[in-house]
Design a protein around this motif. Structure first.
Motif, PDB file in Angstrom:
ATOM      1  N   ASP A  23      50.623  31.162  51.466  1.00 50.43           N
ATOM      2  CA  ASP A  23      51.823  30.312  52.270  1.00 50.43           C
ATOM      3  C   ASP A  23      51.625  29.047  51.904  1.00 50.43           C
ATOM      4  O   ASP A  23      52.487  28.238  51.356  1.00 50.43           O
ATOM      5  CB  ASP A  23      51.639  30.571  53.555  1.00 50.43           C
ATOM      6  CG  ASP A  23      52.323  32.096  53.995  1.00 50.43           C
ATOM      7  OD1 ASP A  23      53.509  32.326  53.830  1.00 50.43           O
ATOM      8  OD2 ASP A  23      51.593  32.847  54.774  1.00 50.43           O
TER       9      ASP A  23
ATOM     10  N   SER B 139      55.595  27.898  51.118  1.00 50.53           N
ATOM     11  CA  SER B 139      56.432  28.644  51.553  1.00 50.53           C
ATOM     12  C   SER B 139      57.506  28.076  52.403  1.00 50.53           C
ATOM     13  O   SER B 139      57.173  27.208  53.005  1.00 50.53           O
ATOM     14  CB  SER B 139      55.663  29.998  52.112  1.00 50.53           C
ATOM     15  OG  SER B 139      55.304  29.811  53.475  1.00 50.53           O
ATOM     16  N   ASP B 140      58.537  28.716  52.289  1.00 49.00           N
ATOM     17  CA  ASP B 140      59.642  28.249  53.334  1.00 49.00           C
ATOM     18  C   ASP B 140      59.375  28.431  54.689  1.00 49.00           C
ATOM     19  O   ASP B 140      59.628  27.462  55.596  1.00 49.00           O
ATOM     20  CB  ASP B 140      60.973  29.001  53.142  1.00 49.00           C
ATOM     21  CG  ASP B 140      61.466  28.632  51.789  1.00 49.00           C
ATOM     22  OD1 ASP B 140      61.196  27.647  51.036  1.00 49.00           O
ATOM     23  OD2 ASP B 140      62.327  29.445  51.122  1.00 49.00           O
ATOM     24  N   ARG B 141      58.770  29.357  55.023  1.00 49.21           N
ATOM     25  CA  ARG B 141      58.183  29.833  56.387  1.00 49.21           C
ATOM     26  C   ARG B 141      57.209  28.604  56.875  1.00 49.21           C
ATOM     27  O   ARG B 141      57.252  28.136  58.104  1.00 49.21           O
ATOM     28  CB  ARG B 141      57.819  31.087  56.513  1.00 49.21           C
ATOM     29  CG  ARG B 141      57.455  31.576  57.938  1.00 49.21           C
ATOM     30  CD  ARG B 141      57.139  33.024  57.798  1.00 49.21           C
ATOM     31  NE  ARG B 141      55.918  33.321  57.359  1.00 49.21           N
ATOM     32  CZ  ARG B 141      54.607  33.438  58.083  1.00 49.21           C
ATOM     33  NH1 ARG B 141      54.850  33.415  59.162  1.00 49.21           N
ATOM     34  NH2 ARG B 141      53.785  33.704  57.542  1.00 49.21           N
ATOM     35  N   LEU B 142      56.300  28.137  56.150  1.00 50.25           N
ATOM     36  CA  LEU B 142      55.539  27.316  56.283  1.00 50.25           C
ATOM     37  C   LEU B 142      56.161  26.172  56.443  1.00 50.25           C
ATOM     38  O   LEU B 142      55.806  25.187  57.442  1.00 50.25           O
ATOM     39  CB  LEU B 142      54.359  27.331  55.289  1.00 50.25           C
ATOM     40  CG  LEU B 142      53.369  26.019  55.413  1.00 50.25           C
ATOM     41  CD1 LEU B 142      52.381  26.398  56.740  1.00 50.25           C
ATOM     42  CD2 LEU B 142      52.204  26.307  54.332  1.00 50.25           C
TER      43      LEU B 142
ATOM     44  N   ASP C   6      49.921  28.620  62.919  1.00 48.83           N
ATOM     45  CA  ASP C   6      50.412  30.142  63.107  1.00 48.83           C
ATOM     46  C   ASP C   6      49.326  31.070  62.620  1.00 48.83           C
ATOM     47  O   ASP C   6      48.976  31.082  61.374  1.00 48.83           O
ATOM     48  CB  ASP C   6      51.784  30.188  62.426  1.00 48.83           C
ATOM     49  CG  ASP C   6      52.433  31.564  62.549  1.00 48.83           C
ATOM     50  OD1 ASP C   6      51.781  32.688  62.891  1.00 48.83           O
ATOM     51  OD2 ASP C   6      53.617  31.508  62.932  1.00 48.83           O
TER      52      ASP C   6
ATOM     53  N   THR D 141      49.692  34.146  61.602  1.00 49.04           N
ATOM     54  CA  THR D 141      50.033  34.923  60.647  1.00 49.04           C
ATOM     55  C   THR D 141      50.070  34.374  59.278  1.00 49.04           C
ATOM     56  O   THR D 141      50.182  35.179  58.175  1.00 49.04           O
ATOM     57  CB  THR D 141      51.379  35.455  60.702  1.00 49.04           C
ATOM     58  OG1 THR D 141      52.300  34.347  60.972  1.00 49.04           O
ATOM     59  CG2 THR D 141      51.276  36.141  62.131  1.00 49.04           C
ATOM     60  N   PHE D 142      49.821  33.068  58.988  1.00 51.08           N
ATOM     61  CA  PHE D 142      49.957  32.213  57.737  1.00 51.08           C
ATOM     62  C   PHE D 142      48.589  32.630  57.048  1.00 51.08           C
ATOM     63  O   PHE D 142      47.440  32.918  57.497  1.00 51.08           O
ATOM     64  CB  PHE D 142      49.861  30.735  57.826  1.00 51.08           C
ATOM     65  CG  PHE D 142      51.400  30.269  58.184  1.00 51.08           C
ATOM     66  CD1 PHE D 142      52.106  30.759  57.465  1.00 51.08           C
ATOM     67  CD2 PHE D 142      51.435  29.315  59.322  1.00 51.08           C
ATOM     68  CE1 PHE D 142      53.606  30.282  57.993  1.00 51.08           C
ATOM     69  CE2 PHE D 142      52.683  28.699  59.714  1.00 51.08           C
ATOM     70  CZ  PHE D 142      53.706  29.305  58.845  1.00 51.08           C
TER      71      PHE D 142
ATOM     72  N   LYS E  99      59.115  25.208  57.343  1.00 46.24           N
ATOM     73  CA  LYS E  99      59.848  25.063  58.591  1.00 46.24           C
ATOM     74  C   LYS E  99      58.828  24.781  59.853  1.00 46.24           C
ATOM     75  O   LYS E  99      59.413  24.071  60.657  1.00 46.24           O
ATOM     76  CB  LYS E  99      60.691  26.559  58.653  1.00 46.24           C
ATOM     77  CG  LYS E  99      61.868  26.438  57.770  1.00 46.24           C
ATOM     78  CD  LYS E  99      62.478  27.926  57.841  1.00 46.24           C
ATOM     79  CE  LYS E  99      63.816  27.921  56.864  1.00 46.24           C
ATOM     80  NZ  LYS E  99      64.355  29.292  57.112  1.00 46.24           N
ATOM     81  N   ARG E 100      57.972  25.557  59.721  1.00 42.53           N
ATOM     82  CA  ARG E 100      57.072  25.326  60.760  1.00 42.53           C
ATOM     83  C   ARG E 100      56.161  24.373  60.960  1.00 42.53           C
ATOM     84  O   ARG E 100      56.271  23.440  62.017  1.00 42.53           O
ATOM     85  CB  ARG E 100      55.672  26.531  60.803  1.00 42.53           C
ATOM     86  CG  ARG E 100      54.617  26.502  61.783  1.00 42.53           C
ATOM     87  CD  ARG E 100      55.175  26.845  63.070  1.00 42.53           C
ATOM     88  NE  ARG E 100      54.451  26.558  64.455  1.00 42.53           N
ATOM     89  CZ  ARG E 100      54.288  25.448  65.019  1.00 42.53           C
ATOM     90  NH1 ARG E 100      54.976  24.418  64.522  1.00 42.53           N
ATOM     91  NH2 ARG E 100      53.456  25.497  65.815  1.00 42.53           N
TER      92      ARG E 100
END
Length: 281
Positions: free
Chosen positions: A36, A41-44, A29, A31-32, A46-47
């Motif tokens: 991250d 990070s939670d977003r990472l 991604d 945007t990372f 999940k990805r």
């Protein structure tokens, strides 16, 4: 989670590992950012659980030291068996010194014996990579919560330079005398504070160091608390925690690294940091 910094086509790239496959962070991604990864990070996370892009071809990639910060601090004389073999006094406070980034090579890259030295020594160490800022008076829990992960560190030392004076700077900072890598393993995948991990140095078939991080005098939390009280630590900063017994200069006769040898450092739960040794031309 594991991450590395690789040189690909002349550029430093942050990569994440899934098994034996490595993926460019920017391909996962765009945007990372490094934070991250350092904070998992939670977003990472999940990805990473979703479909991933094509892994990179590692054939032309070169490992760089996984260093993203400004400070590299090292603890000396931090294992009792190492203190005994060097006939040193047990320190009352953590004995800390500085290494500079250009003194380190990545996994697989040659470590160099400079022309001015004949006493190139090895030191296997567990290294801490910071994920969050840490400063002031902090608890053990807060100190460990600020850790991103752990990696392998070779605090390679030119002993004939190191022991010329009471300060160790010259012997610890010759370019390409130490190494770090090959990756950072996130703190959640290892015991708290990296405690109870076996660490070894092998040169050829000879095991020269065989210790355990449970034997640290000042453990990871102790060291971080002592440092943070005086110096602010930032994400990406590194702390090498010290080496166990078996170093070359304390052996009888002394056993130093030689041109053409391969030095391998193993730490349980992390992997192997391997570097050929060569005399600088």
């Amino acid at each position: 989670m594991r991450w590395s910094v690789l040189e690909i086509a002349g550029h430093a790239e942050m990569v994440l590992w899934q098994g034996e496959d490595a993926y460019l962070l920017r391909d996962i991604d765009k945007t990372f950012i490094a934070d991250d990864v350092l904070n998992c990070s939670d977003r990472l996370q999940k990805r990473l659980a979703a479909a991933l892009p094509k892994p990179i071809d590692l054939q032309d990639a070169k490992y760089l030291p996984p260093f993203l910060g400004q400070k590299i601090l090292c603890a000396g004389l931090n294992y009792r068996d190492h203190i005994a073999e060097t006939k040193s006094k047990t320190p009352q406070y953590a004995n800390l010194f500085i290494r500079y980034p250009d003194s380190l090579a990545g996994h697989g890259q040659a470590l160099e014996i400079p022309a001015i030295s004949t006493e190139f020594d090895y030191e296997v160490e567990l290294a801490v990579v910071m994920g969050q800022p840490l400063s002031g008076q902090v608890s053990r829990e807060r100190a460990l919560a600020a850790v991103s992960g752990y990696t392998i560190f070779n605090d390679g030392s030119l002993r004939d330079l190191q022991f010329r004076a009471s300060q160790w700077t010259l012997g610890k900072n010759v370019p390409r005398s130490g190494a770090m890598g090959p990756w950072v393993v996130s703190a959640d995948e290892l015991p708290a504070g990296g405690k109870g991990l076996r660490l070894q140095t092998l040169v050829g078939n000879e095991c020269l160091q065989d210790g355990n991080t449970a034997d640290l005098i000042f453990d990871v939390a102790d060291l971080l608390i002592a440092i943070a009280a005086a110096l602010p630590l930032s994400p990406g900063d590194v702390l090498a925690t010290g080496t166990p017994a078996g170093v070359g200069f304390s052996r009888q006769p002394p056993r130093f690294l030689q041109d053409g040898e391969i030095c391998e450092l193993h730490i349980e739960g992390i992997g192997t940091l391997r570097n050929p040794i060569r005399r600088a031309g």
